[in-house]
Design a protein around this motif. Structure first.
Motif, PDB file in Angstrom:
ATOM      1  N   VAL A 100      -9.648  -5.091  -1.452  1.00 47.33           N
ATOM      2  CA  VAL A 100      -8.594  -4.178  -1.672  1.00 47.33           C
ATOM      3  C   VAL A 100      -8.728  -2.974  -2.712  1.00 47.33           C
ATOM      4  O   VAL A 100      -8.702  -3.529  -3.737  1.00 47.33           O
ATOM      5  N   PRO A 101      -9.131  -1.683  -2.223  1.00 47.89           N
ATOM      6  CA  PRO A 101      -9.317  -0.887  -3.349  1.00 47.89           C
ATOM      7  C   PRO A 101      -8.034   0.019  -3.576  1.00 47.89           C
ATOM      8  O   PRO A 101      -7.056  -0.042  -2.761  1.00 47.89           O
ATOM      9  N   ILE A 102      -7.804   0.464  -4.733  1.00 49.49           N
ATOM     10  CA  ILE A 102      -6.747   0.964  -5.239  1.00 49.49           C
ATOM     11  C   ILE A 102      -6.753   2.357  -6.033  1.00 49.49           C
ATOM     12  O   ILE A 102      -8.023   2.092  -6.845  1.00 49.49           O
ATOM     13  N   GLY A 115      -3.226   5.024  -3.922  1.00 52.37           N
ATOM     14  CA  GLY A 115      -3.995   4.983  -2.757  1.00 52.37           C
ATOM     15  C   GLY A 115      -4.595   3.846  -2.094  1.00 52.37           C
ATOM     16  O   GLY A 115      -5.309   2.996  -3.265  1.00 52.37           O
ATOM     17  N   THR A 116      -4.705   3.530  -1.159  1.00 51.72           N
ATOM     18  CA  THR A 116      -5.468   2.039  -0.617  1.00 51.72           C
ATOM     19  C   THR A 116      -5.835   2.314   0.987  1.00 51.72           C
ATOM     20  O   THR A 116      -5.823   3.558   1.327  1.00 51.72           O
ATOM     21  N   HIS A 201       2.915   4.472  -1.225  1.00 50.38           N
ATOM     22  CA  HIS A 201       1.370   4.045  -0.839  1.00 50.38           C
ATOM     23  C   HIS A 201       1.028   5.003   0.196  1.00 50.38           C
ATOM     24  O   HIS A 201       1.759   5.438   1.164  1.00 50.38           O
ATOM     25  N   VAL A 202      -0.071   5.577   0.010  1.00 45.86           N
ATOM     26  CA  VAL A 202      -0.835   6.620   0.829  1.00 45.86           C
ATOM     27  C   VAL A 202      -2.125   6.026   0.969  1.00 45.86           C
ATOM     28  O   VAL A 202      -2.716   5.119   0.470  1.00 45.86           O
ATOM     29  N   SER A 203      -3.059   6.654   1.928  1.00 41.64           N
ATOM     30  CA  SER A 203      -4.301   6.217   2.019  1.00 41.64           C
ATOM     31  C   SER A 203      -5.467   6.841   1.021  1.00 41.64           C
ATOM     32  O   SER A 203      -5.072   8.050   0.438  1.00 41.64           O
ATOM     33  N   LEU A 204      -6.490   6.150   0.922  1.00 40.18           N
ATOM     34  CA  LEU A 204      -7.641   6.786  -0.245  1.00 40.18           C
ATOM     35  C   LEU A 204      -7.997   8.062   0.122  1.00 40.18           C
ATOM     36  O   LEU A 204      -8.385   8.800  -0.663  1.00 40.18           O
ATOM     37  N   GLU A 205      -8.086   8.164   1.748  1.00 40.78           N
ATOM     38  CA  GLU A 205      -8.510   9.650   2.102  1.00 40.78           C
ATOM     39  C   GLU A 205      -7.500  10.516   1.853  1.00 40.78           C
ATOM     40  O   GLU A 205      -7.928  11.803   1.373  1.00 40.78           O
TER      41      GLU A 205
END
Length: 419
Positions: A100-102, A115-116, A201-205
């Protein structure tokens, strides 16, 4: 012995007001003693269960407490970021089951933005390996969608469909906001009692997209078109940390060593459980202070009981003399006072335990909601039994003082007592 017990019971009933006050004093002491103990142990348990099922947390080279603080508790900042290529390499490692990237750095009205990707909702666990569940809505699927923690939604009054604006860095000021790129709230996570509740929480993109036209934390004046950003395929350049779940616990130390000696960039891999234990150890002074305070409360309660017994003893000298005249020996008088002190302490303990359980039943949901500490109603533990036994023993020992005085006075007074 039965006669002594009966006399002690009748004597306590004859002094209802004093006995009730004494019992209440002991009960309050027990409530505070066990209450502090339960809060301490449950807080420690909740603290330890902030993250569960994660074998390793990886970040830039740093101390394990610092890495734990910013990656799990959202406190502080990373010393260095991780290159995306490093994440891809270790996420595909033969020992790794999931990753899981953060990405941290932005904020929204005092709450951290993380971001994840979708793996966060699939694999992140807390408590007893509990998965995150959505109280409302769905996970983010589009570029400018966000899922809020329970506390964020509650404190700021957000609901599904609302628009929010993120800010660059931790200072939510006008010149640092991404005003031209609002996010739509599509989901709200059910309360967990962990830092997840206070996270946006939002996306990495999305993290990459909102920083188009920004350099070194400053807006260069470029305002990208939202539709063009949505059409563009963003790939992260760097992330803050990553959480890894392994195929086997046996592989943990080997992979940790491999990451810590990684030559492409300086990385640190920590085991959350050990880091949490170390962090809790740093707060041991506060923990011990709570125990000392509760101990002094019990002492104060027992001294109150002693004062009550000694005060009433002077009024009961004629009673003792009458008992002697009826055939009671000094040891019987001594036993009577000991039995009374023991009975009052026992009744105080029982009342205290019952009241504590009632208070826990009423306040547990409030404590869980506001402080994230899950105080469950469970059977009295062996350690708590030991504390209660110590209180009972202390009550009996306290009873020795008035009992010894009554013993001596009954010998000297005989039937010539003058009040």
């Amino acid at each position: 012995m039965k006669v002594i017990t009966h006399l002690a019971f009748k004597s306590v009933l004859n002094r209802k007001a004093t006995a009730i006050l004494t019992i209440l004093t002991v009960a309050v002491s027990v409530i505070l003693l066990l209450g502090v103990e339960r809060v301490r142990t449950q807080a420690k348990s909740s603290f330890a269960n902030t993250i569960s099922g994660t074998d390793l947390i990886v970040g830039g080279r740093s101390g394990q407490v610092n890495l734990l603080l910013y990656s799990v508790f959202r406190i502080g900042n990373a010393t260095n970021n991780i290159d995306w290529k490093s994440y891809e390499e270790f996420s595909q490692h033969k020992s790794v089951k999931w990753a899981v990237p953060i990405s941290l750095g932005d904020s929204h009205k005092g709450f951290r933005v993380m971001g994840t990707n979708q793996s966060y909702f699939e694999h992140y666990r807390y408590g007893s390996k509990q998965l995150l569940t959505l109280q409302q809505g769905t996970e983010f699927n589009s570029l400018f969608e966000t899922v809020l923690g329970a506390d964020v939604a509650k404190q700021l009054g957000y609901k599904i469909g609302d628009k929010i604006t993120l800010a660059h860095g931790l200072s939510d000021v006008a010149f640092s906001r991404h005003d031209d790129l609002p996010f739509t709230v599509v989901g709200i996570i059910a309360p967990t009692g962990t830092p997840v509740d206070k996270t946006v929480h939002v996306s990495l993109e999305a993290i990459e997209a909102i920083h188009v036209g920004w350099e070194s934390g400053a807006n260069l004046g470029y305002k990208p078109d939202v539709e063009k950003l949505k059409a563009h395929k963003f790939e992260p350049q760097q992330i803050t940390a990553m959480m890894l779940g392994l195929n086997s616990k046996i592989q943990t130390f080997a992979l940790q060593r491999e990451i810590n000696t990684y030559r492409q960039e300086p990385l640190s891999a920590i085991m959350p459980g050990i880091a949490l234990y170390e962090l809790w150890g740093m707060m041991a002074v506060a923990e011990q202070a709570l125990l000392v305070v509760s101990g002094f409360v019990v002492v104060a309660g027992l001294l109150g009981m002693l004062s009550s017994l000694l005060t009433s003893l002077q009024e009961r000298r004629r009673e003792m003399a009458i008992l002697r005249a009826m055939g009671a020996r000094p040891r019987h008088v001594f036993s009577l006072l000991i039995s009374e002190a023991s009975a009052l302490t026992f009744l105080g303990i029982m009342l205290g335990v019952a009241t504590l359980f009632a208070l826990i039943t009423m306040t547990a949901p409030i404590v869980q909601q506001h402080y994230g500490i899950n105080i469950s109603i469970s059977a009295i533990t062996s350690h708590e039994w030991q504390l209660l036994m110590l209180v009972q023993l202390a009550g009996i020992i306290i009873g020795f003082i008035p009992a010894f005085r009554a013993y001596r006075q009954s010998l000297a007074d005989g039937m010539t007592i003058r009040i």
